[in-house]
Design a protein around this motif. Structure first.
Motif, PDB file in Angstrom:
ATOM      1  N   ILE A   1       0.679  -1.223   0.265  1.00  0.00           N
ATOM      2  CA  ILE A   1       0.011  -0.041   0.099  1.00  0.00           C
ATOM      3  C   ILE A   1       0.552   0.940  -0.087  1.00  0.00           C
ATOM      4  N   VAL A   2       1.996   1.443   0.482  1.00  0.00           N
ATOM      5  CA  VAL A   2       2.488   2.515   1.061  1.00  0.00           C
ATOM      6  C   VAL A   2       3.450   2.515  -0.016  1.00  0.00           C
ATOM      7  N   PHE A   3       3.435   1.819  -0.926  1.00  0.00           N
ATOM      8  CA  PHE A   3       5.345   1.847  -1.899  1.00  0.00           C
ATOM      9  C   PHE A   3       3.922   2.131  -2.990  1.00  0.00           C
ATOM     10  N   SER A   4       2.803   1.274  -3.711  1.00  0.00           N
ATOM     11  CA  SER A   4       2.001   2.118  -4.715  1.00  0.00           C
ATOM     12  C   SER A   4       1.145   3.028  -4.576  1.00  0.00           C
ATOM     13  N   ARG A   5       1.052   3.729  -3.282  1.00  0.00           N
ATOM     14  CA  ARG A   5       0.937   5.243  -3.560  1.00  0.00           C
ATOM     15  C   ARG A   5       1.817   6.479  -3.919  1.00  0.00           C
ATOM     16  N   PHE A   6       3.082   6.392  -2.872  1.00  0.00           N
ATOM     17  CA  PHE A   6       4.113   7.531  -2.591  1.00  0.00           C
ATOM     18  C   PHE A   6       5.415   7.038  -3.698  1.00  0.00           C
ATOM     19  N   LEU A   7       5.387   5.525  -4.110  1.00  0.00           N
ATOM     20  CA  LEU A   7       6.610   5.361  -5.474  1.00  0.00           C
ATOM     21  C   LEU A   7       5.899   5.081  -6.701  1.00  0.00           C
ATOM     22  N   GLU A   8       4.305   5.345  -6.524  1.00  0.00           N
ATOM     23  CA  GLU A   8       3.534   5.969  -7.489  1.00  0.00           C
ATOM     24  C   GLU A   8       3.500   3.991  -8.576  1.00  0.00           C
ATOM     25  N   VAL A   9       3.605   2.956  -7.845  1.00  0.00           N
ATOM     26  CA  VAL A   9       4.338   1.954  -8.540  1.00  0.00           C
ATOM     27  C   VAL A   9       2.524   1.048  -8.157  1.00  0.00           C
ATOM     28  N   ASP A  10       2.097  -0.065  -9.208  1.00  0.00           N
ATOM     29  CA  ASP A  10       1.623  -0.382  -8.897  1.00  0.00           C
ATOM     30  C   ASP A  10       1.998  -1.486  -7.195  1.00  0.00           C
ATOM     31  N   LEU A  11       0.638  -2.221  -7.116  1.00  0.00           N
ATOM     32  CA  LEU A  11       0.953  -3.002  -5.352  1.00  0.00           C
ATOM     33  C   LEU A  11       1.706  -4.399  -6.035  1.00  0.00           C
ATOM     34  N   LEU A  12       1.691  -5.261  -7.147  1.00  0.00           N
ATOM     35  CA  LEU A  12       2.574  -5.865  -6.699  1.00  0.00           C
ATOM     36  C   LEU A  12       4.158  -5.875  -7.368  1.00  0.00           C
ATOM     37  N   THR A  13       4.232  -4.420  -8.016  1.00  0.00           N
ATOM     38  CA  THR A  13       5.320  -3.741  -7.743  1.00  0.00           C
ATOM     39  C   THR A  13       5.933  -3.222  -6.662  1.00  0.00           C
ATOM     40  N   GLY A  14       5.480  -2.593  -5.386  1.00  0.00           N
ATOM     41  CA  GLY A  14       5.544  -1.883  -4.326  1.00  0.00           C
ATOM     42  C   GLY A  14       5.997  -3.173  -3.506  1.00  0.00           C
ATOM     43  N   LEU A  15       5.094  -4.495  -3.690  1.00  0.00           N
ATOM     44  CA  LEU A  15       5.167  -5.646  -2.889  1.00  0.00           C
ATOM     45  C   LEU A  15       6.522  -6.212  -3.213  1.00  0.00           C
ATOM     46  N   ILE A  16       7.229  -5.911  -4.456  1.00  0.00           N
ATOM     47  CA  ILE A  16       8.476  -7.070  -5.280  1.00  0.00           C
ATOM     48  C   ILE A  16       9.747  -5.950  -3.967  1.00  0.00           C
ATOM     49  N   ILE A  17       9.803  -4.456  -4.645  1.00  0.00           N
ATOM     50  CA  ILE A  17      10.507  -3.553  -4.248  1.00  0.00           C
ATOM     51  C   ILE A  17      10.726  -3.437  -1.991  1.00  0.00           C
ATOM     52  N   GLY A  18       9.012  -3.808  -1.415  1.00  0.00           N
ATOM     53  CA  GLY A  18       9.984  -4.291  -0.066  1.00  0.00           C
ATOM     54  C   GLY A  18      10.305  -5.493  -0.419  1.00  0.00           C
ATOM     55  N   MET A  19      10.179  -6.147  -0.589  1.00  0.00           N
ATOM     56  CA  MET A  19      10.674  -8.287   0.303  1.00  0.00           C
ATOM     57  C   MET A  19      12.054  -7.752  -0.229  1.00  0.00           C
ATOM     58  N   GLY A  20      12.851  -7.350  -1.765  1.00  0.00           N
ATOM     59  CA  GLY A  20      13.932  -6.943  -1.426  1.00  0.00           C
ATOM     60  C   GLY A  20      14.879  -6.185  -0.921  1.00  0.00           C
ATOM     61  N   VAL A  21      13.935  -5.131   0.558  1.00  0.00           N
ATOM     62  CA  VAL A  21      14.631  -4.806   1.104  1.00  0.00           C
ATOM     63  C   VAL A  21      14.557  -5.828   1.820  1.00  0.00           C
ATOM     64  N   VAL A  22      13.862  -6.076   2.512  1.00  0.00           N
ATOM     65  CA  VAL A  22      13.657  -6.260   4.019  1.00  0.00           C
ATOM     66  C   VAL A  22      14.634  -8.308   3.508  1.00  0.00           C
ATOM     67  N   PHE A  23      14.928  -8.967   2.475  1.00  0.00           N
ATOM     68  CA  PHE A  23      15.480  -9.492   2.405  1.00  0.00           C
ATOM     69  C   PHE A  23      17.039  -9.348   2.746  1.00  0.00           C
ATOM     70  N   VAL A  24      17.845  -7.883   2.283  1.00  0.00           N
ATOM     71  CA  VAL A  24      19.099  -7.715   2.293  1.00  0.00           C
ATOM     72  C   VAL A  24      18.778  -7.312   3.921  1.00  0.00           C
ATOM     73  N   TYR A  25      18.301  -6.800   4.561  1.00  0.00           N
ATOM     74  CA  TYR A  25      18.278  -6.310   5.651  1.00  0.00           C
ATOM     75  C   TYR A  25      18.108  -7.945   6.643  1.00  0.00           C
ATOM     76  N   ALA A  26      17.015  -8.477   6.396  1.00  0.00           N
ATOM     77  CA  ALA A  26      16.774  -9.113   7.009  1.00  0.00           C
ATOM     78  C   ALA A  26      17.695 -10.701   7.541  1.00  0.00           C
ATOM     79  N   VAL A  27      17.546 -11.444   5.815  1.00  0.00           N
ATOM     80  CA  VAL A  27      18.043 -12.145   5.421  1.00  0.00           C
ATOM     81  C   VAL A  27      19.902 -11.816   6.048  1.00  0.00           C
ATOM     82  N   LEU A  28      20.197 -10.356   5.590  1.00  0.00           N
ATOM     83  CA  LEU A  28      21.873 -10.538   5.360  1.00  0.00           C
ATOM     84  C   LEU A  28      22.551 -10.973   7.412  1.00  0.00           C
TER      85      LEU A  28
END
Length: 588
Positions: free
Chosen positions: A141-168
């Protein structure tokens, strides 16, 4: 500077901070990956716990529910806050004294059974994936509005960020990242609340502004809000919309579910000593209260702004109608997300907003020739959209975007780590491949976290309800499965492995079945989710309370007709509860 550019800069700066912290505090051992090496300062741990606790449900969705439910939304405030006190007083110090990495590990040892441990892992996975679905929806929801992308793209971006700092970074990286995220999210929550409270009431303190009069009038905010919503056929804002039994059940389920949440419990394993666990619990409650005492004001003022001031001339214009051509820019921006939408059903060029299910709403329709309510507003946008509706400066709107992302990502990371530790430590290392090295276990944990992120992304894209609603289901599952097993494991010498296993299975099966029956996660619901169909009038959000009672009853009943726990287990329970030597107990 335009809003989108400013949002990119603010959100990008926070991401750089989070990822930098993750790299700086990268976990090198399993102890650092699972529990941050037990070296976190109590104040920092309290702040990290606050960020872990105040998820997208607290930041994004809770005030949205309060905005539309009014008094009925207070169950979330009471349940979640009261539950944290329960956790801090009854469970956290004892579990920290026991000194194990995970909740399933405690249950497996206490009930002297690998089967009990496996059942606890299954419960934990059900709870965590249900919970994380809400967080990933918040991210989208946050990404889709403020980065002006669709919900799926926002989720993918968020998943990438979580992957970096949670998995690492593991728990060590997540802990210090969450300290930064807490600072971001609490600042992003309070500053707009101060602006809006001053704008509406002239009082800059939101908690006091909630009970103040509207600027330039002698009309109290609540009185005006009641009038505005009832004029449109909605229930009074200050009236309760739920039955007493449902309010009680939801509050109780959220309370005991809080005390059974594995990603919060594990926080108390990260401090050096038992007394530090108590201290960090106190600090966490303070940091949580900063947001929770502001949330009612945010919800009420968001509803007021949407209903009374967002429309040209307020609701007096055609009794709740807005010209399509004259709709404000904030609405046009949010329409791109699909979370606010309208349909001109009667072709009159106006957007009608009223409660078509009420007699007064139907009277409005008959008077003006309307064909039904034409505006749909998602609960989860209210906190994020409120600064835009109120016309606040762009930097405040960008800050809210960063805060919403921080809230969702902080809890998502904690949950994903719990899932990975359950799979790599409780299943793989302890039950399936006991001879793997620490390096192999660490790699397995990171792999499990990566796979969990993919599943969480899918659940976030296809959630069964609003963020807070989905999170309430997770709390119900925790209340009905892990909480009774932990409580009985600490305070009862008579409950044995057979009882604990049977209780967890019965509580989880009943609660999950009830939720599936009415909400249909992954499947079509079998019954309409209406009060007339609920058991004892209890909604799916509160059914975990009944599941908890079933768990306790089954566990004690089965324990009565089977062999009692061994003497060594009874001695173990006594040693956990005894304060003697608490500072050093089982820390080696």
């Amino acid at each position: 500077m335009d809003l989108q550019t400013l949002t990119y800069l603010v959100v990008g700066a926070t991401f750089a901070l989070y990822i930098g912290i993750a790299i700086w505090s990268r976990a090198a051992t399993t102890g650092e990956f699972y529990i941050a090496g037990k070296g976190v300062n109590p104040v920092a741990n309290g702040m990290a716990t606050g960020a872990d606790w105040m998820s997208a449900a607290s930041f994004i969705s809770m005030a949205g529910l309060i905005a539309f439910l009014g008094y009925g939304g207070s169950v979330y405030l009471m349940g979640w806050t009261g539950g944290y006190v329960l956790l801090a007083m009854l469970l956290a110090p004892y579990l920290r004294k026991y000194g194990k990495f995970t909740v399933p590990e405690f249950i497996g040892d206490r009930y002297y059974s690998q089967t009990a441990r496996a059942v606890a892992v299954i419960c934990l996975i059900f709870i965590s994936f249900t919970y994380v679905a809400g967080q990933m929806r918040g991210v989208g929801i946050v990404f889709s509005r403020f980065l002006e992308v669709d919900l799926l793209t926002g989720l993918i971006i968020g998943m990438g960020v979580v992957f970096v700092y949670a998995v690492l970074g593991g728990m060590k990286g997540i802990t210090y990242t969450q300290v930064a995220q807490y600072v971001v999210l609490i600042t992003a929550y309070i500053i707009p609340a101060i602006f809006i409270s001053f704008q509406i009431t002239g009082n800059p303190i939101p908690q006091l502004g909630l009970g103040s009069t509207i600027s330039g009038t002698d009309v109290y905010l609540f009185d005006r809000l009641d009038q505005v919503v009832t004029d449109l056929g909605f229930n009074e804002y200050t009236a309760g919309g739920k039955s007493a039994i449902d309010i009680f059940a939801i509050t109780a389920a959220l309370m005991v579910g809080t005390a059974g949440l594995p990603h919060v419990i594990v926080r108390f394993f990260t401090v050096p000593r038992v007394r530090d666990a108590r201290s960090s619990a106190g600090w966490a409650l303070f940091f949580i209260a900063l947001l929770y005492t502001v949330a009612p004001a945010v919800g009420a003022m968001a509803r007021y702004n949407l209903t009374a001031t967002a429309w040209p001339g307020g609701v007096a214009t055609a009794e709740g109608a807005m010209s399509i051509e004259d709709r404000p820019d904030w609405m046009k921006r949010w329409e791109q997300t699909g979370l606010i939408r309208f349909e001109d059903k009667n072709g009159d060029g106006l957007i009608q907003y009223y409660n078509e299910a009420s007699p007064s709403g139907q009277a409005l329709a008959a008077q003006h020739g309307w064909a039904g309510n034409e505006l749909r507003v998602d609960n989860d946008i209210m906190v994020l959209a409120n600064p835009e509706i109120a016309g606040l400066p762009n930097w405040v709107i960008a800050l809210v975007a960063a805060g919403g992302i921080a809230a969702a990502l902080s809890t998502a990371a904690g949950l994903l780590l719990v899932i990975s530790s359950a799979i790599s430590h409780d299943l793989l290392k302890s039950m399936i491949a006991r001879n793997i090295t620490e390096k192999q276990e660490l790699m397995a944990g990171r792999t499990a976290a990566a796979v969990a992120i993919l599943i969480a992304g899918y659940l976030g894209y296809n959630p069964p309800g609003f963020v807070a609603e989905v999170v309430a289901f997770a709390f119900g599952l925790a209340a009905s499965s892990l909480f009774p097993a932990i409580m009985m494991g600490i305070f009862s010498k008579t409950v044995n492995r057979e009882g604990a296993i049977a209780g967890m299975i019965a509580g989880l099966a009943f609660t999950m079945g009830y939720i599936l029956y009415f909400k249909g996660i992954f499947i079509t619901p079998l019954a309409a989710n209406i009060p007339e169909n609920w058991l004892f009038g209890i909604s799916p959000e509160g059914i975990g309370f009944v599941g908890m009672i079933i768990n306790f009853a089954v566990a004690y009943g089965v324990s009565k007709v089977t062999a009692p726990p061994p003497a060594r287990i009874q001695e173990l329970i006594e040693s956990i509860r005894s304060p003697r030597g608490a500072g050093a107990a089982i820390d080696h």
